[in-house]
Scaffold this active site. Structure first.
Site, PDB file in Angstrom:
ATOM      1  CG  ASN A  10      -1.680   1.150   1.466  1.00 23.56           C
ATOM      2  OD1 ASN A  10      -1.694   2.082   0.415  1.00 23.56           O
ATOM      3  ND2 ASN A  10      -2.590   1.423   2.467  1.00 23.56           N
ATOM      4  CD1 TRP A  11       3.333   0.944  -2.759  1.00 26.96           C
ATOM      5  CD2 TRP A  11       3.530   2.002  -4.786  1.00 26.96           C
ATOM      6  NE1 TRP A  11       3.856   0.016  -3.802  1.00 26.96           N
ATOM      7  CE2 TRP A  11       4.006   0.752  -4.846  1.00 26.96           C
ATOM      8  CE3 TRP A  11       3.208   2.856  -5.869  1.00 26.96           C
ATOM      9  CZ2 TRP A  11       4.578   0.459  -6.294  1.00 26.96           C
ATOM     10  CZ3 TRP A  11       3.958   2.484  -7.272  1.00 26.96           C
ATOM     11  CH2 TRP A  11       4.668   1.276  -7.132  1.00 26.96           C
ATOM     12  CE  LYS A  12      -0.247   3.164   4.802  1.00 24.18           C
ATOM     13  NZ  LYS A  12      -0.036   3.319   6.246  1.00 24.18           N
ATOM     14  CG  HIS A  96      -5.689   1.546   5.232  1.00 26.83           C
ATOM     15  ND1 HIS A  96      -5.360   2.409   6.106  1.00 26.83           N
ATOM     16  CD2 HIS A  96      -4.645   0.725   5.066  1.00 26.83           C
ATOM     17  CE1 HIS A  96      -3.949   2.149   6.398  1.00 26.83           C
ATOM     18  NE2 HIS A  96      -3.549   1.077   5.886  1.00 26.83           N
ATOM     19  CD  GLU A  98      -3.047   5.244   6.782  1.00 26.51           C
ATOM     20  OE1 GLU A  98      -2.149   4.975   7.031  1.00 26.51           O
ATOM     21  OE2 GLU A  98      -3.071   5.498   5.293  1.00 26.51           O
ATOM     22  CD  GLU A 168      -3.495  -2.631   7.347  1.00 25.25           C
ATOM     23  OE1 GLU A 168      -2.238  -2.710   6.813  1.00 25.25           O
ATOM     24  OE2 GLU A 168      -4.389  -1.607   6.985  1.00 25.25           O
ATOM     25  N   GLY A 174       2.545   2.107  11.110  1.00 27.66           N
ATOM     26  CA  GLY A 174       3.247   3.245  10.747  1.00 27.66           C
ATOM     27  C   GLY A 174       4.121   3.799  12.299  1.00 27.66           C
ATOM     28  CB  SER A 214       5.327  -1.506  11.782  1.00 26.45           C
ATOM     29  OG  SER A 214       4.737  -0.241  12.032  1.00 26.45           O
ATOM     30  N   GLY A 235       2.853  -1.223   4.146  1.00 22.81           N
ATOM     31  CA  GLY A 235       2.848   0.133   4.132  1.00 22.81           C
ATOM     32  C   GLY A 235       4.337   0.709   3.857  1.00 22.81           C
ATOM     33  N   GLY A 236       4.869   1.089   4.876  1.00 24.84           N
ATOM     34  CA  GLY A 236       6.196   1.975   4.442  1.00 24.84           C
ATOM     35  C   GLY A 236       7.170   0.958   3.766  1.00 24.84           C
TER      36      GLY A 236
END
Length: 252
Positions: A10-12, A96, A98, A168, A174, A214, A235-236
């Protein structure tokens, strides 16, 4: 029969066009045209077609990060499921944290989105997870129960083959905090049990449940090889080809 592993990135709201194409091409080159681990990348909406072109011919597929529940209409800024398909996507992320907590998306809204996406022929990665306060007050299972019960209400059982659940824990997204392998397994086992209740043993046994929060190369192996953990929503670490591919390798 063992369930396949599925790792999605997921590149957000990161990458520019050149960076997105470069990242996608690097992942596609390493994964190649066949892979025992299923791999998806979910770039920002403006880059969907470019990324779809960059991974063409490889086993990597593309997902969008969101869609609307209507086929078309006066919904400025939204993407219809058919538009997501037309951009070259196989998957779409729904629910998600977010969007749940940052943008106020409700269980009812997410249910509409999931059903519309599945009906349009998309595969859905349906995200669930508890806040830190909910875990600390021992409400993890009640939160997951609610999110699944309402979020997947009225989904036709035959469409569940096109749905993946991503667990998640919000406190681990994050933050650098990661659920222990035991915590991840317990949550995934609870989710699978809930799916048994709603859709039956066969659907539950075939359902892929990813862990997200994470996930990095150094913690991926121990988490991804728990009995009910079928992959990762990254994610990151998905923003760099080397770290993302290391997680894919760990899943294999």
């Amino acid at each position: 029969m063992a369930r396949p592993k599925f790792v999605a990135g997921n590149w957000k709201m990161y990458t520019d066009l050149a960076g997105a194409k470069s990242l996608a091409a690097a992942v596609a080159k390493e994964v190649g045209s066949s892979s025992k681990v299923q791999v998806a990348v979910c770039p920002p909406a403006p880059w969907l077609t470019a990324v779809a072109d960059a991974v063409k011919g490889s086993a990597v597929v593309v997902g969008a990060q969101n869609c609307h529940f209507e086929k078309e209409g006066a919904f400025t800024g939204e993407l219809a499921p058919q538009m997501v398909l037309g951009a070259g996507c196989k998957y779409v992320l729904i629910g998600h944290s977010e969007r749940r907590h940052g943008l106020g998306e409700t269980d009812d809204l997410l249910n509409k989105k999931a059903r519309a996406a599945l009906a349009a022929g998309l595969h859905v990665i349906f995200c669930i997870g508890e806040l830190l306060a909910e875990r600390e007050s021992n409400h993890t299972e009640s939160v997951l129960d609610r999110q699944i019960s309402f979020g997947l209400a009225d989904v036709p059982p035959e469409q569940m083959a096109n749905l993946v659940i991503a667990y998640e824990p919000v406190w681990a997204i994050g933050t650098g905090k990661v659920a222990t392998p035991e915590q991840a397994q317990a949550a995934h086992a609870f989710v699978r049990g809930k799916i048994v209740e709603m859709f039956g043993e066969k659907v539950a046994s075939e359902l892929l449940i990813q862990y997200g929060g994470s996930v990095k190369p150094d913690n991926a192996v121990t988490i991804l090889h728990q009995p009910d953990v079928d992959g990762a929503l990254v994610g990151g670490a998905s923003l760099k080809a080397d770290s993302f591919l290391a997680i894919v390798k760990a899943a294999g």
